[in-house]
Design an enzyme around this catalytic site. Structure first.
Site, mmCIF file in Angstrom:
data_model
loop_
_atom_site.group_PDB
_atom_site.id
_atom_site.type_symbol
_atom_site.label_atom_id
_atom_site.label_comp_id
_atom_site.label_asym_id
_atom_site.label_seq_id
_atom_site.Cartn_x
_atom_site.Cartn_y
_atom_site.Cartn_z
ATOM 1 N N GLU A 1 -16.153 -3.441 -2.607
ATOM 2 C CA GLU A 1 -15.964 -1.985 -2.517
ATOM 3 C C GLU A 1 -16.906 -1.363 -1.492
ATOM 4 O O GLU A 1 -16.523 -0.443 -0.766
ATOM 5 C CB GLU A 1 -16.173 -1.344 -3.892
ATOM 6 C CG GLU A 1 -15.035 -1.583 -4.863
ATOM 7 C CD GLU A 1 -13.724 -0.987 -4.388
ATOM 8 O OE1 GLU A 1 -13.732 0.133 -3.836
ATOM 9 O OE2 GLU A 1 -12.678 -1.635 -4.570
ATOM 10 N N CYS B 1 1.513 5.130 2.276
ATOM 11 C CA CYS B 1 1.108 6.515 2.576
ATOM 12 C C CYS B 1 -0.064 6.499 3.549
ATOM 13 O O CYS B 1 -1.087 7.141 3.337
ATOM 14 C CB CYS B 1 0.736 7.237 1.280
ATOM 15 S SG CYS B 1 0.825 9.041 1.410
ATOM 16 N N CYS C 1 7.721 6.701 4.527
ATOM 17 C CA CYS C 1 8.364 7.475 3.463
ATOM 18 C C CYS C 1 9.668 6.831 2.977
ATOM 19 O O CYS C 1 10.048 6.987 1.815
ATOM 20 C CB CYS C 1 8.637 8.902 3.939
ATOM 21 S SG CYS C 1 7.125 9.841 4.324
ATOM 22 N N CYS D 1 8.861 4.630 0.086
ATOM 23 C CA CYS D 1 7.953 5.213 -0.904
ATOM 24 C C CYS D 1 8.663 5.435 -2.241
ATOM 25 O O CYS D 1 9.762 6.007 -2.276
ATOM 26 C CB CYS D 1 7.406 6.537 -0.386
ATOM 27 S SG CYS D 1 6.307 7.366 -1.555
ATOM 28 N N CYS E 1 7.787 14.025 -3.539
ATOM 29 C CA CYS E 1 6.638 14.344 -2.688
ATOM 30 C C CYS E 1 6.859 15.684 -1.998
ATOM 31 O O CYS E 1 7.834 15.874 -1.258
ATOM 32 C CB CYS E 1 6.438 13.242 -1.651
ATOM 33 S SG CYS E 1 5.089 13.584 -0.484
#
Length: 361
Positions: free
Chosen positions: A45, A200, A207, A210, A216
């Site tokens: 991370e 995204c 899109c 998606c 959205c």
């Protein structure tokens, strides 16, 4: 600021769609997903902050091979940690990782505390990173809001404003909290990060693929690229520096350690000067028998807040009796395990050309 609409989907429906997409298209074979220990997740991370997965993987693999656990990392010298970080950038992350490891050994019996608040008190671990460590390594419910998640939620709800503003950040955190499930936390957290990175994405989102294209708000408006709003732009100032490439008769190069904070904090660099007069004055004092070669062409290294124009200045010296505690000779043919700033590492690899062209003193 225009208030964003209420959540477009009930949490269960959002989670169901996201996890179905992740099961088919998400990333399931990343190095830190095998043996998802708190330590491995933490290291990944930190490395992934502002850095793409493909770049991180080889660094993570080398780092874990050398420092397999918190104790090994805490026992290491900072130079070795930063050496393995060289090229990854944002070196404060490496320094903080090392510092946090020592705090974990000293105050947490060598085990990462799996609590968001306690993790957030360690150097280099913010609220979102702490949430990712808890969720992915323990499966406990914890909320994340990294750059990928901010972008996805800002588009899904057409959240107005730059996410760095407190009111916008609060809105995005509330949405992230609303959608975070109580089960499959490791998968959900990875899915949110993957969704932002793969579909995204910044610039041109996919899109057509998606799972949220029908709900959205930004997509419905045709304004995907407008969200999230960018930080108000300021022209990047340009600073200049001259880097001294001082070689001795053995071909070694003089390096000096940068201060712990600031530019390239804690790394080893070439001596830097504001101008040629300051460089010459230093040589007159410390290496009066040195000989300057012609300067190399300047080049620019871009940071997040400014541009640094670097002019390399080669020089030769027969000997330098004392270099001080913060300086050392570095042999490019037999390099030490030191943390080097990326442009310095690049310059050191170019010394063969200098050796052929620089005049002997």
């Amino acid at each position: 600021m225009t208030q964003a609409p209420a959540p477009v989907l009930p949490p269960e429906a959002f989670q169901r769609r996201l996890l179905a997409w992740h099961d088919r298209h998400g990333r399931h074979d990343l190095p830190w997903q095998h043996d998802r220990s708190p330590y491995r997740v933490w290291v990944s991370e930190i490395m992934l902050q502002q850095t793409q997965v493909a770049t991180v993987i080889p660094y993570f693999t080398r780092f874990i091979a050398r420092f397999p656990d918190v104790a090994a990392l805490a026992a290491a010298e900072q130079d070795e940690v930063l050496h393995l970080w060289t090229g990854l950038g944002y070196y404060a992350r490496g320094r903080n990782l090392h510092k946090a490891a020592r705090e974990i050994v000293a105050h947490h019996a060598g085990e990462l505390p799996l609590d968001v608040e306690a993790l957030s008190e360690l150097p280099g671990i913010g609220r979102s990173t702490a949430g990712a460590i808890v969720a992915q390594s323990s499966g406990r419910r914890a909320v994340i809001l990294d750059g990928n998640v901010k972008r996805s939620l800002a588009r899904l709800h057409a959240v107005e404003g730059w996410p760095g503003r407190p009111a916008v950040a609060r809105r995005l955190w509330a949405l992230a909290e609303h959608y975070t499930p109580h089960e499959r936390l490791a998968d959900y957290t990875q899915a949110m990060m993957d969704f932002g990175a793969i579909l995204c994405r910044r610039g041109t989102p996919d899109c057509a693929s998606c799972p949220f294209d029908d709900v959205c708000v930004a997509h419905a408006r045709g304004e995907q690229r407008r969200f999230p709003e960018s930080r108000p732009k300021k022209a990047l100032p340009t600073r200049t520096t001259r880097m001294l490439l001082l070689q001795d008769a053995e071909g070694r190069v003089l390096l000096e350690r940068r201060p712990a904070s600031g530019l390239w904090g804690g790394l080893w660099s070439l001596p830097q000067f504001d101008d040629q007069a300051a460089l010459r004055a230093w040589l007159d004092q410390h290496a009066p028998c040195s000989t300057l070669a012609p300067s190399w062409s300047p080049f620019t290294h871009v940071f997040s807040h400014f541009r640094l124009e670097i002019t390399p200045q080669p020089a030769r010296v027969r000997r330098l009796d004392s270099v001080g505690e913060a300086r050392r000779w570095y042999d490019p043919d037999n390099p030490d395990s030191l943390g080097l700033a990326a442009p310095v590492k690049s310059l050191l690899t170019s010394l063969a050309t200098f050796t052929l062209t620089a005049p002997d003193p």
